[in-house]
Design a protein around this motif. Structure first.
Motif, mmCIF file in Angstrom:
data_model
loop_
_atom_site.group_PDB
_atom_site.id
_atom_site.type_symbol
_atom_site.label_atom_id
_atom_site.label_comp_id
_atom_site.label_asym_id
_atom_site.label_seq_id
_atom_site.Cartn_x
_atom_site.Cartn_y
_atom_site.Cartn_z
ATOM 1 N N VAL A 14 0.841 -1.199 0.000
ATOM 2 C CA VAL A 14 0.000 0.000 0.000
ATOM 3 C C VAL A 14 0.875 1.248 0.000
ATOM 4 C CG1 VAL A 14 -1.884 -1.171 1.198
ATOM 5 C CG2 VAL A 14 -0.190 0.101 2.523
ATOM 6 N N VAL A 27 -3.632 1.256 -3.021
ATOM 7 C CA VAL A 27 -2.896 0.021 -3.240
ATOM 8 C C VAL A 27 -1.879 0.203 -4.362
ATOM 9 C CG1 VAL A 27 -3.131 -2.432 -3.819
ATOM 10 C CG2 VAL A 27 -4.921 -1.283 -2.504
ATOM 11 N N LEU A 58 -8.438 1.255 3.444
ATOM 12 C CA LEU A 58 -7.764 0.130 2.805
ATOM 13 C C LEU A 58 -8.452 -1.204 3.073
ATOM 14 C CD1 LEU A 58 -4.092 1.178 3.650
ATOM 15 C CD2 LEU A 58 -5.235 1.369 1.438
ATOM 16 N N CYS A 65 0.550 -6.208 5.561
ATOM 17 C CA CYS A 65 0.849 -5.199 4.544
ATOM 18 C C CYS A 65 2.292 -4.711 4.585
ATOM 19 C CB CYS A 65 -0.067 -3.992 4.729
ATOM 20 S SG CYS A 65 -1.803 -4.309 4.350
#
Length: 342
Positions: A14, A27, A58, A65
């Motif tokens: 991200v 993203v 998100l 992530c």
């Protein structure tokens, strides 16, 4: 899709752009942020803000992530480090990479060398990019951003009440101008808590562009620039706050063999990039400094400096860009995010 399914299908890479005015999150690989929200709508507490971004924008579990977080060499690095520390130490993300936003802007526009002028709400940050790398030692900062531009326009409207041809004749020119700026998302009227929707900004943007352009045409390019960017003390400050002066200070620090190529690719981003004619005006005024000894900034810069930088200033030109000015850094980071995280 349920919240559980969304978390299970969460993105791994991200990009976060945590600006003072806008926060953008999305993203890696996508063409634009999933959402851009006013930073004031998010919690002041760093942990709460980041948790809200991951959950509401998100829809991702931070522990799954990798994060590219945009930073600027001329910005407060302590603020960036607080966010990085929270991401790694509290939210336990897999990996964090700080990406210099000027380099992301340049890379996204396929430019090896560029002078990136980021005109934000409260300030302007300038950073040359040389061979694809942000030249952090040449970065400069001035507290002259969109807010100050608005102050200049308001001051101009007060002293030149017939400058702007409003569709209706307002009793209060200043109030009418602030109202137009408000509709475009550039500022909020005093005491107002209403938020401007993106759709409204797009619809109303043409109105403010026409009015600001009209100011420039009627005042003439030189006096328009002196009022806005040289910033006389009667308006928004002294000459030391000039965007033009900050550009020249950055250019002074760039290596001699890169000066011309940097100036040949000027990119104006941030909220100021939306103001019609602003980027062209900056370029033309930089050229003017090199050719007119009586320019207001010449006494500050000095004749010797102007002589040495003159050939580079005369090369000043806008570079073609691939993304909207407000999202250019985010989009560049999104395009190259996977490489940044390798």
């Amino acid at each position: 899709m349920s919240a559980a399914d969304q978390l299970q299908d969460a993105p791994r890479n991200v990009v976060l752009d945590l600006g003072s005015r806008w926060t953008r999150a999305g993203v890696v690989g996508e063409p634009s942020p999933r959402q851009a929200v006013r930073t004031t709508q998010l919690p002041d507490d760093v942990e709460q803000k980041l948790r809200q971004i991951f959950s509401d924008i998100l829809h991702a579990d931070p522990k799954k992530c990798n994060v590219v977080i945009l930073s600027h060499p001329a910005a407060n690095q302590q603020t960036i480090q607080r966010h990085v520390s929270c991401l790694t130490g509290v939210l336990k993300v897999l990996k964090v990479v700080c990406a210099p936003s000027p380099a992301c802007v340049s890379a996204g526009s396929k430019l090896n060398d560029a002078m990136v002028i980021d005109i934000g709400w409260d300030d302007c940050r300038i950073c040359p990019v040389v061979s694809g790398v942000a030249d952090e030692t040449s970065a400069s900062w001035t507290g002259y951003g969109v807010r100050a531009l608005i102050s200049s326009l308001v001051s101009l409207s007060k002293t030149n009440s017939n400058l702007i041809a409003f569709q209706s004749q307002p009793k209060d020119v200043q109030g009418a101008l602030e109202d137009v700026l408000f509709k475009c998302g550039l500022c909020l009227p005093s005491g107002s808590t209403d938020q401007v929707k993106d759709a409204e900004i797009k619809v109303q943007c043409g109105e403010i562009v026409a009015k600001i352009s009209a100011v420039g045409r009627q005042l003439g390019p030189r006096s328009f620039l002196e009022a806005q960017f040289v910033a006389p003390e009667t308006l928004v400050g002294d000459d030391e706050r000039s965007i033009l002066l900050a550009c020249i200070r950055s250019l002074q620090k760039v290596s001699m063999d890169a000066k011309k190529s940097v100036m040949s690719n000027i990119v104006v981003v941030g909220g100021g990039g939306h103001i019609s004619g602003l980027a062209n005006a900056i370029v033309e005024e930089l050229k003017c400094i090199a050719s007119q000894p009586n320019h207001p900034l010449c006494s500050i810069i000095g004749s010797a400096t102007i002589k040495s930088l003159g050939p580079s200033l005369k090369c000043a030109a806008l570079a073609p860009t691939c993304f909207p000015s407000c999202n250019s850094a985010w989009c560049g980071a999104s395009t190259f995010g996977n490489q940044l995280l390798d």
